[in-house]
Motif scaffolding. Structure first.
Motif, PDB file in Angstrom:
ATOM      1  N   TRP A 251       0.811  -0.932   0.039  1.00  0.00           N
ATOM      2  CA  TRP A 251       0.054   0.029   0.137  1.00  0.00           C
ATOM      3  C   TRP A 251       0.885   1.294  -0.046  1.00  0.00           C
ATOM      4  N   ASN A 252       1.945   0.938  -0.448  1.00  0.00           N
ATOM      5  CA  ASN A 252       3.076   2.211  -0.772  1.00  0.00           C
ATOM      6  C   ASN A 252       3.088   3.152   0.468  1.00  0.00           C
TER       7      ASN A 252
ATOM      8  N   PHE B 102      -0.411   6.917   4.446  1.00  0.00           N
ATOM      9  CA  PHE B 102      -0.929   6.216   3.192  1.00  0.00           C
ATOM     10  C   PHE B 102      -1.718   7.509   2.536  1.00  0.00           C
TER      11      PHE B 102
ATOM     12  N   LEU C  29      -3.970   7.106  -0.664  1.00  0.00           N
ATOM     13  CA  LEU C  29      -4.852   6.419  -1.484  1.00  0.00           C
ATOM     14  C   LEU C  29      -4.999   6.864  -3.046  1.00  0.00           C
TER      15      LEU C  29
ATOM     16  N   GLN D 270      -1.396   5.284  -5.691  1.00  0.00           N
ATOM     17  CA  GLN D 270      -1.440   3.604  -5.515  1.00  0.00           C
ATOM     18  C   GLN D 270      -1.018   2.886  -6.859  1.00  0.00           C
TER      19      GLN D 270
ATOM     20  N   ASN E  77       0.145  -0.480  -6.923  1.00  0.00           N
ATOM     21  CA  ASN E  77      -0.578  -1.410  -6.026  1.00  0.00           C
ATOM     22  C   ASN E  77      -1.284  -2.403  -6.748  1.00  0.00           C
TER      23      ASN E  77
ATOM     24  N   ILE F 194      -5.381  -2.170  -5.764  1.00  0.00           N
ATOM     25  CA  ILE F 194      -6.217  -0.847  -5.640  1.00  0.00           C
ATOM     26  C   ILE F 194      -7.396  -1.283  -6.663  1.00  0.00           C
TER      27      ILE F 194
END
Length: 209
Positions: free
Chosen positions: A29-30, A153, A155, A158, A161, A164
């Motif tokens: 999730w970076n 995070f 969102l 991403q 990811n 995602i």
């Protein structure tokens, strides 16, 4: 005697590698943070969580057995690393884990006790194993909550990811408006047999910690 000492040193030096094995979930999730928890830190967290929940809710379980299980429950990751749930099936992970543990413990005298405890944890049949497994899951939920509270995070960024755009994950994020709460809801089924854990996660969703 020398062989016994060498076995102790070998086991120790293998296990402390988990201090430098970073947990995969936050990386997927970076997470933006200078330092991310290791597998060894996760293991410690599960044990402390088990002790707290055990005493606060007055469980009638074998706490020493639970703590022992949690101490060794990631032993396989010394050799196979920390897989994300989507990278490998549970069945294949159990096979790889069993082989890894056999190798790690190959020089141990009476290693059967450790192997049996790991089997008990993975089979999730006994009350102690179920409790330990829930602590394992909840520790991860708590840590993600803490990361989110720190603002680790984003969102909206991403791109790399692999989760995602997953239909189910996307739905959770849209309904929960929070990565931590979506993570908790993803794990909810793991807690359904124990009302105490359900109370904890419902509190966790509504309050900062």
């Amino acid at each position: 005697m020398e062989n016994k000492i060498q076995n102790i040193m070998q086991f120790y030096t293998m296990c402390v590698k988990l201090k430098n094995t970073i947990r995969t979930g936050p990386l997927v999730w970076n997470i933006k943070r200078e330092r991310v928890e290791s597998v060894a830190e996760h293991i410690y967290g599960t044990q402390m969580l088990a002790i707290a929940i055990y005493y606060q809710f007055s469980y009638s379980l074998d706490l020493k057995r639970i703590i022992f299980m949690l101490a060794i429950h990631e032993l396989e990751e010394i050799l196979i690393g920390d897989y994300a749930f989507y990278q490998i099936s549970r069945e294949e992970k159990l096979i790889q884990g069993k082989d890894a543990v056999e190798h790690i413990l190959k020089d141990f005298v009476d290693k059967e006790e450790i192997v049996n405890l790991l089997d008990e944890f993975n089979e999730r049949v006994t009350k102690e194993a179920k409790f330990a497994h829930r602590c394992d899951k909840l520790e991860c939920d708590l840590q993600i909550k803490l990361y989110e509270q720190e603002g680790c995070f984003d969102l909206m960024h991403q791109e790399n990811n692999p989760l995602i755009n997953d239909f189910y994950v996307k739905g959770l994020l849209e309904s929960e408006k929070s990565l931590a709460n979506a993570w908790i809801e993803f794990d909810r089924k793991e807690y359904e047999e124990d009302p105490n854990f359900l109370v904890i996660i419902d509190y966790l969703k509504k309050h900062e910690i």
